[in-house]
Design a protein around this motif. Structure first.
Motif, PDB file in Angstrom:
ATOM      1  N   GLY A 181       0.787  -1.228   0.000  1.00 20.14           N
ATOM      2  CA  GLY A 181       0.000   0.000   0.000  1.00 20.14           C
ATOM      3  C   GLY A 181       0.816   1.273   0.000  1.00 20.14           C
ATOM      4  N   TRP A 182       2.155   1.162  -0.026  1.00 19.24           N
ATOM      5  CA  TRP A 182       3.011   2.350  -0.078  1.00 19.24           C
ATOM      6  C   TRP A 182       3.022   2.893  -1.510  1.00 19.24           C
ATOM      7  CZ3 TRP A 182       7.360   3.374   3.747  1.00 19.24           C
ATOM      8  CH2 TRP A 182       7.081   2.773   4.989  1.00 19.24           C
ATOM      9  N   SER A 183       3.247   4.209  -1.648  1.00 24.76           N
ATOM     10  CA  SER A 183       3.169   4.865  -2.955  1.00 24.76           C
ATOM     11  C   SER A 183       4.507   5.490  -3.339  1.00 24.76           C
ATOM     12  CB  SER A 183       2.100   5.968  -2.934  1.00 24.76           C
ATOM     13  OG  SER A 183       0.848   5.442  -2.557  1.00 24.76           O
ATOM     14  N   ALA A 184       4.909   5.278  -4.605  1.00 21.34           N
ATOM     15  CA  ALA A 184       6.138   5.888  -5.120  1.00 21.34           C
ATOM     16  C   ALA A 184       5.847   7.303  -5.609  1.00 21.34           C
ATOM     17  CB  ALA A 184       6.706   5.044  -6.248  1.00 21.34           C
ATOM     18  N   VAL A 185       6.701   8.257  -5.220  1.00 21.91           N
ATOM     19  CA  VAL A 185       6.556   9.659  -5.633  1.00 21.91           C
ATOM     20  C   VAL A 185       7.897  10.116  -6.212  1.00 21.91           C
ATOM     21  CG1 VAL A 185       6.050  12.020  -4.917  1.00 21.91           C
ATOM     22  CG2 VAL A 185       4.855  10.095  -3.813  1.00 21.91           C
ATOM     23  N   GLU A 186       7.883  10.496  -7.480  1.00 22.26           N
ATOM     24  CA  GLU A 186       9.131  10.910  -8.131  1.00 22.26           C
ATOM     25  C   GLU A 186       9.422  12.380  -7.849  1.00 22.26           C
ATOM     26  OE1 GLU A 186      10.102  11.745 -12.628  1.00 22.26           O
ATOM     27  OE2 GLU A 186      10.111   9.574 -12.254  1.00 22.26           O
ATOM     28  N   GLY A 208      22.323   0.224 -16.160  1.00 23.15           N
ATOM     29  CA  GLY A 208      23.412   0.105 -17.127  1.00 23.15           C
ATOM     30  C   GLY A 208      24.543   1.059 -16.797  1.00 23.15           C
ATOM     31  N   ASP A 209      24.219   2.088 -16.063  1.00 22.30           N
ATOM     32  CA  ASP A 209      25.182   3.055 -15.546  1.00 22.30           C
ATOM     33  C   ASP A 209      24.495   3.770 -14.392  1.00 22.30           C
ATOM     34  OD1 ASP A 209      27.439   4.535 -15.198  1.00 22.30           O
ATOM     35  OD2 ASP A 209      27.417   5.503 -17.176  1.00 22.30           O
ATOM     36  N   GLN A 210      25.256   4.503 -13.631  1.00 20.33           N
ATOM     37  CA  GLN A 210      24.678   5.259 -12.530  1.00 20.33           C
ATOM     38  C   GLN A 210      23.919   6.463 -13.085  1.00 20.33           C
ATOM     39  OE1 GLN A 210      28.584   5.627 -11.041  1.00 20.33           O
ATOM     40  NE2 GLN A 210      28.253   4.276  -9.272  1.00 20.33           N
ATOM     41  N   GLU A 211      22.634   6.583 -12.661  1.00 17.85           N
ATOM     42  CA  GLU A 211      21.779   7.641 -13.178  1.00 17.85           C
ATOM     43  C   GLU A 211      21.338   8.556 -12.036  1.00 17.85           C
ATOM     44  OE1 GLU A 211      21.422   7.988 -16.281  1.00 17.85           O
ATOM     45  OE2 GLU A 211      22.017   6.016 -17.059  1.00 17.85           O
ATOM     46  N   THR A 212      21.026   9.788 -12.399  1.00 13.71           N
ATOM     47  CA  THR A 212      20.589  10.765 -11.405  1.00 13.71           C
ATOM     48  C   THR A 212      19.076  10.638 -11.187  1.00 13.71           C
ATOM     49  OG1 THR A 212      22.350  12.307 -11.989  1.00 13.71           O
ATOM     50  CG2 THR A 212      20.416  13.222 -10.864  1.00 13.71           C
ATOM     51  N   ASN A 213      18.694  10.333  -9.957  1.00  4.38           N
ATOM     52  CA  ASN A 213      17.279  10.165  -9.614  1.00  4.38           C
ATOM     53  C   ASN A 213      17.050  10.531  -8.151  1.00  4.38           C
ATOM     54  OD1 ASN A 213      15.816   8.673 -11.954  1.00  4.38           O
ATOM     55  ND2 ASN A 213      17.724   7.518 -11.706  1.00  4.38           N
ATOM     56  N   ALA A 214      15.831  10.924  -7.851  1.00  2.82           N
ATOM     57  CA  ALA A 214      15.375  11.050  -6.463  1.00  2.82           C
ATOM     58  C   ALA A 214      13.914  10.619  -6.439  1.00  2.82           C
ATOM     59  CB  ALA A 214      15.529  12.473  -5.949  1.00  2.82           C
ATOM     60  N   GLU A 215      13.615   9.611  -5.636  1.00  3.89           N
ATOM     61  CA  GLU A 215      12.252   9.085  -5.608  1.00  3.89           C
ATOM     62  C   GLU A 215      11.911   8.629  -4.197  1.00  3.89           C
ATOM     63  OE1 GLU A 215      10.726   7.062  -9.178  1.00  3.89           O
ATOM     64  OE2 GLU A 215      10.299   5.370  -7.834  1.00  3.89           O
ATOM     65  N   TRP A 216      10.672   8.910  -3.786  1.00  7.76           N
ATOM     66  CA  TRP A 216      10.184   8.581  -2.449  1.00  7.76           C
ATOM     67  C   TRP A 216       9.279   7.348  -2.511  1.00  7.76           C
ATOM     68  CZ3 TRP A 216      10.070  12.710   1.631  1.00  7.76           C
ATOM     69  CH2 TRP A 216      10.735  13.881   1.232  1.00  7.76           C
ATOM     70  N   LEU A 217       9.236   6.626  -1.412  1.00  4.38           N
ATOM     71  CA  LEU A 217       8.248   5.572  -1.220  1.00  4.38           C
ATOM     72  C   LEU A 217       7.545   5.895   0.099  1.00  4.38           C
ATOM     73  CD1 LEU A 217       7.196   2.969  -2.557  1.00  4.38           C
ATOM     74  CD2 LEU A 217       8.707   1.675  -1.039  1.00  4.38           C
ATOM     75  N   VAL A 218       6.246   6.243   0.009  1.00  2.00           N
ATOM     76  CA  VAL A 218       5.530   6.814   1.154  1.00  2.00           C
ATOM     77  C   VAL A 218       4.463   5.837   1.651  1.00  2.00           C
ATOM     78  CG1 VAL A 218       4.226   8.802   2.005  1.00  2.00           C
ATOM     79  CG2 VAL A 218       5.888   9.092   0.144  1.00  2.00           C
ATOM     80  N   SER A 219       4.406   5.694   2.958  1.00  2.00           N
ATOM     81  CA  SER A 219       3.452   4.759   3.573  1.00  2.00           C
ATOM     82  C   SER A 219       2.033   5.315   3.573  1.00  2.00           C
ATOM     83  CB  SER A 219       3.849   4.483   5.027  1.00  2.00           C
ATOM     84  OG  SER A 219       3.495   5.586   5.858  1.00  2.00           O
ATOM     85  N   PRO A 220       1.047   4.446   3.772  1.00  2.00           N
ATOM     86  CA  PRO A 220      -0.299   4.933   4.096  1.00  2.00           C
ATOM     87  C   PRO A 220      -0.265   5.617   5.463  1.00  2.00           C
ATOM     88  CG  PRO A 220      -0.317   2.591   3.500  1.00  2.00           C
ATOM     89  CD  PRO A 220       1.103   2.976   3.713  1.00  2.00           C
ATOM     90  N   SER A 221      -1.338   6.280   5.817  1.00  2.00           N
ATOM     91  CA  SER A 221      -1.438   6.912   7.125  1.00  2.00           C
ATOM     92  C   SER A 221      -1.406   5.842   8.217  1.00  2.00           C
ATOM     93  CB  SER A 221      -2.738   7.713   7.207  1.00  2.00           C
ATOM     94  OG  SER A 221      -2.877   8.311   8.469  1.00  2.00           O
ATOM     95  N   ILE A 222      -0.642   6.088   9.271  1.00  2.00           N
ATOM     96  CA  ILE A 222      -0.494   5.139  10.382  1.00  2.00           C
ATOM     97  C   ILE A 222      -1.013   5.807  11.650  1.00  2.00           C
ATOM     98  CG2 ILE A 222       1.126   3.778  11.750  1.00  2.00           C
ATOM     99  CD1 ILE A 222       3.007   3.811   9.291  1.00  2.00           C
ATOM    100  N   ASP A 223      -2.080   5.265  12.207  1.00  2.00           N
ATOM    101  CA  ASP A 223      -2.728   5.856  13.380  1.00  2.00           C
ATOM    102  C   ASP A 223      -2.157   5.233  14.650  1.00  2.00           C
ATOM    103  OD1 ASP A 223      -4.345   7.009  15.244  1.00  2.00           O
ATOM    104  OD2 ASP A 223      -6.241   6.279  14.409  1.00  2.00           O
ATOM    105  N   LEU A 224      -1.472   6.052  15.436  1.00  2.00           N
ATOM    106  CA  LEU A 224      -0.866   5.582  16.685  1.00  2.00           C
ATOM    107  C   LEU A 224      -1.580   6.177  17.904  1.00  2.00           C
ATOM    108  CD1 LEU A 224       2.884   5.915  15.618  1.00  2.00           C
ATOM    109  CD2 LEU A 224       1.441   3.868  15.564  1.00  2.00           C
TER     110      LEU A 224
END
Length: 557
Positions: A181-186, A208-224
């Motif tokens: 249920g986590w979501s990728a955000v570029e 194939g080579d090192q590439e420039t990227n930044a990407e998040w993987l975000v969880s669903p809301s977690i109720d504590l």
């Protein structure tokens, strides 16, 4: 002039004769000997469609009485006075009375602090605790100003084995083959950094080579909410990293679908393992006690500068994450998630008898595979409770007595309206639990009277051998010739003037004898059409229409 007259005459004939069937119908209705029919007919799916009843049933008996006369007029256009049809149809009667008191009741979900007040150091009641005895005190403490008659479903967890006390998972994600249920955000870069692998999720910037990227993987809301003394642990592996700070574990308490506007705190753990997965330390996560949070994995990679082919500036690690857990001091052990109904009465909470809420173990007992109740612990439109509950009840309540009643409440998922509670009323009949049916098969009698089909309570009955014998016994001394002939030939002699003749008055006496024996408690104005074997020069039958008036059966007018 003569020619014009003839044309008009012909036109007149044409106009008068354009609907010849009207005259035929009228003649049939007014004929001294109309077609008298009698039939039993059950409505079909096509009939309901013609009546514009999309659900295939009537919503009330009154609707059926209103709509069916027109239907019968179309179906039996040639039938006349004295005809009758017994119509079988589906009638929606709704849910059993009282079930909605439980399916729409308030719900109270137990918290860890509730269990603690009963002496539990775990996430539920211990196996030897009688939850029914403990629940009233908790409801007293947690429900302010209850009202007389208020019904509450108390939902709680009950351990099926003695739990092991210590750090226990409160929230956990197992990333083997799933993003959970986590979501990728570029943020930037053209590559798909986060992928789901067989045993983990993977952040990777090497293509194939090192590439420039930044990407998040975000969880669903977690109720504590209501949780405390929290710990955080992640099982991960970081390979080929030059700068480990390019991968980050972040936490936000104000994330609303935009990673760039949220406030993020970084979780700093010991250096991740390389080459093999390993769990991190139990990180102090108490800063988020009682909060609602989102967790994010942020992966950044740096590509090589193409203008300096002899220099390796790139940094594209491989970050693999197997699982994550938020823990608290508690217990580990199998639990059964249950619910019990309580009513506030006379100043205290009392357990409601005769109602049962299905537990997680109950669903599991009906099958845990795909398409079975235990898969998601509910029923649905494709998983009918009617296919499971009678068997479940017979197995789990084997000593239920005849006519014993029980309300069963269960969780139901509707594709149109989501999760809800539904229920039904079950009664033991013939040694088996039988559920209340919201739609039943029933009948209505209609008779054709003065040109219209009208609801009619007429019952048709044909004299049998026992009836003729009863008449002979009751009337033998009064009408010896007629009853003797009837007993010999099995019919009533209707030849006028014959010594064995059965007059209309005598037949009515015979009908009174038979109906008083067979239906002694028949209601006033109940109608019957009695068919009798007669002889009028040949063997045939004759019908006699009677009605109960003033406690006696008389001929209908």
């Amino acid at each position: 002039m003569k020619r014009i007259f003839y044309c008009l005459a012909i036109l007149g004939v044409t106009f008068v004769g354009c609907n010849p069937m009207d005259d035929i119908y009228g003649d049939l209705d007014t004929s001294a000997d109309p077609i008298v029919g009698s039939e039993s007919y059950t409505l079909t799916a096509d009939d309901y469609a013609d009546l514009e009843l999309g659900f295939g049933s009537f919503s009330s008996e009154e609707d059926a009485k209103t709509m069916l006369p027109g239907f019968l007029a179309d179906k039996y256009p040639f039938w006349g006075q004295g005809s009758s049809v017994l119509v079988g149809y589906q009638l929606y009667v709704g849910s059993a009375e009282g079930v909605s008191d439980f399916t729409s009741s308030d719900v109270y979900n137990f918290t860890n602090s509730d269990y603690a007040t009963t002496g539990s150091d775990a996430f539920g009641f211990y196996p030897d605790v009688n939850a029914t005895d403990e629940i009233p005190a908790i409801l007293d403490a947690q429900i302010a100003a209850p009202t007389e008659g208020q019904v509450v479903l108390a939902k709680y967890a009950h351990y099926t084995e003695v739990p092991v006390v210590g750090l226990a998972d409160l929230v956990s994600y197992n990333f083997a083959g799933s993003f959970e249920g986590w979501s990728a955000v570029e943020e930037y870069g053209a590559d798909e950094v986060w992928t789901s692998e067989t045993g983990n999720v993977r952040g990777n910037g090497y293509f194939g080579d090192q590439e420039t990227n930044a990407e998040w993987l975000v969880s669903p809301s977690i109720d504590l909410t209501d949780e405390s003394d929290l710990k955080f642990q992640i099982t991960q592996e970081l390979d080929f990293a030059i700068d480990a700070s390019l991968v980050k574990i972040l936490v936000s308490t104000d994330y609303t679908d935009d990673v760039f506007t949220a406030t993020w705190d970084e979780i700093t753990l010991a250096m991740p393992a390389t080459e093999d997965m390993a769990p991190s330390e139990d990180y102090d996560f108490s800063a988020y006690d009682g909060e609602t949070i989102n967790i994010a994995f942020k992966y950044t990679s740096i590509g090589d500068d193409e203008s300096t082919p002899d220099v390796d500036e790139g940094d594209a690690s491989r970050w693999r994450i197997q699982s994550l857990a938020i823990k608290t001091v508690g217990a580990t052990g199998d639990r059964n998630f249950k619910g019990e109904y309580f009513m506030y009465s006379g100043g205290s909470w009392e357990a409601v008898e005769g109602v049962y809420y299905l537990s997680s173990d109950d669903y599991d007992s009906m099958g845990e595979g795909s398409g079975q109740p235990g898969q998601y612990n509910n029923f649905s439109s494709s998983l009918s409770p009617d296919n499971y509950l009678p068997t479940f009840l017979n197995l789990n309540f084997p000593y239920a007595q005849e006519d014993e009643e029980l309300v069963i409440v269960y969780d139901y998922f509707s594709s149109s309206s989501g999760a809800q509670r539904r229920g039904n009323f079950y009664t033991v009949s013939g040694g088996e639990f039988v559920g209340h049916e919201s739609t039943i098969s029933t009948t209505l009698q209609f008779g054709y009277d003065n040109g219209l089909w009208v609801p009619d309570n007429t019952i048709r009955y044909t004299f049998g051998p026992a009836d003729y014998a009863a008449v002979a016994t009751a009337l033998g001394d009064i009408y010896p010739n007629a009853t003797s002939s009837m007993s010999n030939y099995g019919n009533m002699d209707r030849r006028a003037g014959n010594s064995a003749e059965w007059t209309n008055a005598m037949v009515l006496e015979a009908i009174n004898v038979v109906l008083d024996i067979n239906v002694p408690s028949a209601a006033e104005e109940q109608k019957y059409v009695i068919t009798v074997e007669v002889y009028n020069g040949s063997n045939t039958t004759e019908d006699f229409a009677v009605i109960k008036m003033g406690g006696e059966w008389v001929y209908q007018n």
